[in-house]
Scaffold this motif. Structure first.
Motif, PDB file in Angstrom:
ATOM      1  N   ALA A  23      31.439 -12.387  16.878  1.00  0.00           N
ATOM      2  CA  ALA A  23      31.839 -12.632  18.157  1.00  0.00           C
ATOM      3  C   ALA A  23      30.909 -13.917  18.707  1.00  0.00           C
ATOM      4  CB  ALA A  23      31.501 -11.418  19.009  1.00  0.00           C
ATOM      5  N   ASP A  24      29.860 -13.925  18.556  1.00  0.00           N
ATOM      6  CA  ASP A  24      28.924 -15.033  18.999  1.00  0.00           C
ATOM      7  C   ASP A  24      29.356 -16.347  18.067  1.00  0.00           C
ATOM      8  OD1 ASP A  24      27.507 -13.292  20.111  1.00  0.00           O
ATOM      9  OD2 ASP A  24      25.484 -14.050  19.557  1.00  0.00           O
ATOM     10  N   ARG A  58      19.190 -14.027  21.437  1.00  0.00           N
ATOM     11  CA  ARG A  58      19.014 -13.028  20.903  1.00  0.00           C
ATOM     12  C   ARG A  58      17.679 -12.789  20.253  1.00  0.00           C
ATOM     13  NH1 ARG A  58      23.796  -9.773  21.207  1.00  0.00           N
ATOM     14  NH2 ARG A  58      25.503 -11.002  21.247  1.00  0.00           N
ATOM     15  N   THR A  72      26.317  -6.569  23.419  1.00  0.00           N
ATOM     16  CA  THR A  72      27.173  -7.556  23.547  1.00  0.00           C
ATOM     17  C   THR A  72      26.645  -9.054  24.455  1.00  0.00           C
ATOM     18  OG1 THR A  72      28.248  -6.544  25.611  1.00  0.00           O
ATOM     19  CG2 THR A  72      28.944  -5.740  23.332  1.00  0.00           C
ATOM     20  N   ALA A  73      27.197 -10.247  24.204  1.00  0.00           N
ATOM     21  CA  ALA A  73      26.832 -11.214  24.941  1.00  0.00           C
ATOM     22  C   ALA A  73      27.433 -11.269  26.129  1.00  0.00           C
ATOM     23  CB  ALA A  73      27.416 -12.488  24.430  1.00  0.00           C
ATOM     24  N   LEU A 133      20.342 -13.420  14.439  1.00  0.00           N
ATOM     25  CA  LEU A 133      21.356 -12.343  14.121  1.00  0.00           C
ATOM     26  C   LEU A 133      21.425 -12.436  12.492  1.00  0.00           C
ATOM     27  CD1 LEU A 133      23.875 -12.248  16.677  1.00  0.00           C
ATOM     28  CD2 LEU A 133      22.130 -10.803  16.323  1.00  0.00           C
ATOM     29  N   LYS A 155      21.736  -6.070  19.268  1.00  0.00           N
ATOM     30  CA  LYS A 155      22.754  -5.090  19.415  1.00  0.00           C
ATOM     31  C   LYS A 155      23.610  -4.939  20.712  1.00  0.00           C
ATOM     32  CE  LYS A 155      20.268  -2.185  15.938  1.00  0.00           C
ATOM     33  NZ  LYS A 155      19.855  -0.809  15.568  1.00  0.00           N
ATOM     34  N   SER A 163      20.243  -9.794   9.768  1.00  0.00           N
ATOM     35  CA  SER A 163      21.202  -8.773   9.611  1.00  0.00           C
ATOM     36  C   SER A 163      21.192  -7.659   8.597  1.00  0.00           C
ATOM     37  CB  SER A 163      22.540  -9.627   9.426  1.00  0.00           C
ATOM     38  OG  SER A 163      22.460 -10.310   8.043  1.00  0.00           O
ATOM     39  N   VAL A 198      28.860  -8.460  15.791  1.00  0.00           N
ATOM     40  CA  VAL A 198      27.885  -9.150  16.740  1.00  0.00           C
ATOM     41  C   VAL A 198      28.112 -10.631  16.339  1.00  0.00           C
ATOM     42  CG1 VAL A 198      25.943  -9.574  18.087  1.00  0.00           C
ATOM     43  CG2 VAL A 198      26.701  -7.145  17.432  1.00  0.00           C
ATOM     44  N   GLU A 224      27.642  -3.100  11.385  1.00  0.00           N
ATOM     45  CA  GLU A 224      27.194  -2.589  12.880  1.00  0.00           C
ATOM     46  C   GLU A 224      26.811  -4.225  13.514  1.00  0.00           C
ATOM     47  OE1 GLU A 224      25.917  -1.232  10.385  1.00  0.00           O
ATOM     48  OE2 GLU A 224      23.778  -1.344  10.110  1.00  0.00           O
ATOM     49  N   ILE A 225      26.347  -4.947  12.570  1.00  0.00           N
ATOM     50  CA  ILE A 225      25.807  -6.408  12.974  1.00  0.00           C
ATOM     51  C   ILE A 225      27.023  -7.456  12.824  1.00  0.00           C
ATOM     52  CG2 ILE A 225      24.853  -7.355  10.804  1.00  0.00           C
ATOM     53  CD1 ILE A 225      23.564  -7.644  14.375  1.00  0.00           C
TER      54      ILE A 225
END
Length: 638
Positions: A630-631, A510, A547-548, A582, A545, A586, A627, A623-624
């Motif tokens: 999810a990570d 990232r 996706t993994a 991130l 921004k 952020s 992410v 928006e962040i």
């Protein structure tokens, strides 16, 4: 090969390193988080070129109606399915639609398709100088559906008497036929123009007679033709720069001096008929101040007389035989005055590269310029000289005249000299130029053309063409015209394209910020998509921004040889260091940053994900937040 990317910072290095923010790295280090080293985004930048500026017209007709400002002068014109259709039921109906604005220097491009034709001789045209109301006279660049005919392509004028004057014709490598899209273009610089068929120059003219208010137009005759992607781009006023893929400009040294007595009207006529783009001649004054066309300081070598030209009156010079020394068939040829030479060019066609020979006073230069004005040839004369003072006087008296500096050896800094003297072209000895070929690109970057003298060898022509020389002054003009014709018959150079950054198969953290870089050869356009969405060469990828997982870059390049495509995949990986990046970038408030970094430092990934979900749109930007969560969940499963 051209490597397309954003340019590097100033300095000699051809590569650069773009590390992630040092504050972020320090903060992660303080948290004892293992951070991955950011990979450098490496690319090279091709040198800037003397490219034009504004796009004046760009129309794809997707709006479904005639664009504002487009005037359907006559005939049926309609927009359907994203194309403009023009219909002419009769070969006598030159139906037209006008648009744009008056430009002296421009490139006019369009995609043309014959839908139906009454005969293979019927045509469609790009109008390059047309009154807005469609009245005569106007100039057009024409393409027939039977494009392989000897007159498949034309430059032509429709006069006020409704007569045709066709100045140039050529055949295309294949027939346009019907139902086939053909990309065509015309590059216009004053009275000069190049006709470009599917990316390859087909012919050129120096015979346009320009108006002061003509605009652009599309024409159709005896056919239904559709047009798409019409673009008008303003060009640099220096029309002497040779576009990539175009042949060398042919300058006939002292006229057709290998076939006729130099600097005479017959040598000029032979050079013109042989296809030379320019006639190069020398001018010097007689004793009574009349500019004559003569190379030497004396008349001894090229006439039956003797003495210095400056010691002989105009009447004495006109009495000399300037042809018998070359061959008996030329007995009685005379030394022309500059006025006589210009009148011949004006009425019979052609342009003059005029060398002011030897030292001239300001008044003598003023006399030369006045003759050019009186003969109405200011737009068709290019002045060159070894004498710097002569060029300075010319610029002071007539700054609109293009200037060329002749050199036997190259200056230490030709670009600086060109700027100081307001040069349009820098014209060195051909062998001197080949000893320092890098000078060509430097001058082109400054918008200055390069014309080499006096080169009569095909081997040297090839070397000069390869280094980008714009024109060649030669005693063998007809041979160079033939060499150019063979040059234009070469198959299009191979089109290749490769994605050089991010590297294929790369696993990116990232924190990294790779730049999309593409290496392409012989490409005119390069289009980039990321996961099917439009992107661009030189764009920095914001991995925070994405996706993994895997992502796909696709590139399409187009050029004279067709289309080439390539794809490359890279993977955005999840790591503790990347997650730290991130969090710290952020934009979350300070309390949220503290909470997230503590959970990260203790490896509490599941708790971090849940906490961020609850704070999304509040203390953590929405928006962040997704992410980060999810990570964090991905790391919790490891």
């Amino acid at each position: 090969m051209t490597v397309l990317s954003t340019p590097p910072p100033a300095g000699p290095a051809a590569t650069w390193l773009r590390p992630w923010h040092t504050r972020t790295a320090a903060a992660l280090a303080a948290l004892a988080v293992s951070a991955a080293v950011a990979v450098a985004a490496v690319a090279t930048s091709s040198p800037a070129t003397a490219q034009p500026g504004a796009v004046v017209v760009s129309e794809n007709f997707d709006a479904g109606s005639l664009p504002a400002g487009w005037n359907a002068v006559d005939g049926a014109w309609r927009v359907e399915n994203g194309r403009l259709y023009g219909t002419s039921a009769s070969s006598s109906a030159n139906n037209k639609i006008t648009f744009g604005r008056h430009l002296n220097d421009f490139r006019f491009e369009a995609t043309m398709r014959f839908e139906t034709v009454s005969a293979a001789t019927r045509w469609a045209s790009l109008g390059i100088d047309v009154p807005a109301d469609g009245a005569t006279p106007w100039w057009i660049a024409t393409m027939r559906s039977g494009t392989t005919a000897s007159n498949g392509l034309e430059f032509a004028q429709r006069t006020t008497a409704n007569a045709w004057v066709v100045t140039n014709t050529a055949s295309a490598p294949y027939a346009a036929g019907t139902g086939r899209d053909v990309r065509v273009a015309v590059e216009v610089n004053g009275n000069q123009a190049r006709w470009i068929f599917d990316g390859r120059e087909a012919m050129r003219t120096t015979s346009l007679q320009r108006s002061t208010d003509g605009v652009q137009a599309l024409f159709v005759n005896g056919a239904t033709v559709s047009y798409d992607d019409v673009t008008i781009t303003e060009l640099s006023p220096n029309g002497y720069l040779r576009p990539q893929g175009s042949p060398l400009t042919v300058v006939a040294h002292r006229g057709a001096s290998a076939a006729a007595p130099e600097n005479t009207l017959v040598a000029q006529e032979i050079a013109r008929r042989g296809g030379a783009d320019w006639i190069e001649n020398d001018v010097q004054p007689s004793k009574d101040g009349i500019p004559f066309i003569l190379h030497d300081g004396t008349v001894d070598r090229t006439t039956d007389g003797t003495g210095n030209i400056r010691d002989l009156t105009a009447a004495q010079i006109k009495a000399l035989d300037a042809g018998s020394w070359f061959g008996p068939q030329y007995v009685g040829e005379r030394v022309p005055t500059l006025a006589e030479q210009l009148a011949d060019l004006r009425t019979r066609g052609g342009n003059l590269l005029l060398e002011i020979k030897g030292k001239h006073s300001r008044d003598e230069v003023a006399t030369i310029i006045q003759v050019i004005r009186d003969e109405r040839m200011m737009s068709r004369v290019f002045v060159q000289s070894f004498e710097v003072d002569a060029l300075r006087y010319t610029y002071e008296l007539a700054p609109e005249l293009p200037l060329g500096l002749l050199r036997s050896s190259l200056d230490a800094d030709p670009v600086a000299v060109a700027k100081d003297l307001h040069l349009t072209a820098y014209n060195p000895d051909g062998n001197a130029l080949l000893a320092r070929p890098e000078v060509v690109a430097e001058l082109h970057t400054a918008g200055v053309a390069v014309m080499a003298w006096t080169v009569d060898s095909a081997g040297l022509w090839q070397r000069l063409e390869r280094i980008g020389t714009d024109g060649v002054i030669t005693n063998r003009a007809a041979e160079l015209v033939g060499w150019n014709a063979a040059f234009m018959q070469r198959p299009p150079a191979e089109l290749t394209v490769e994605i050089t950054s991010p590297a294929a198969g790369a696993h990116l953290d990232r924190a990294q910020a790779p730049v999309i870089a593409v290496a392409a050869t012989n490409a005119e356009t390069v289009t980039v998509t990321l996961d099917g969405r439009p992107s661009a060469v030189g764009r920095e990828l914001d991995l925070a921004k994405l996706t993994a997982g895997r992502h796909t870059l696709s590139v399409e390049a187009t050029g004279p040889a067709g289309t080439a495509t390539t794809t490359s995949t890279f993977t955005v990986t999840v790591s503790q260091a990347g997650l730290g990046y991130l969090i710290l970038t952020s934009g979350a408030d300070e309390a949220a940053l503290n909470t997230m970094t503590v959970k990260l430092a203790h490896g509490q990934y599941a708790q971090l994900a849940g906490w961020v979900d609850r704070q999304a749109g509040a203390s953590v930007p929405a928006e962040i937040a997704g992410v980060i969560a999810a990570d964090a969940r991905t790391l919790a499963l490891r």
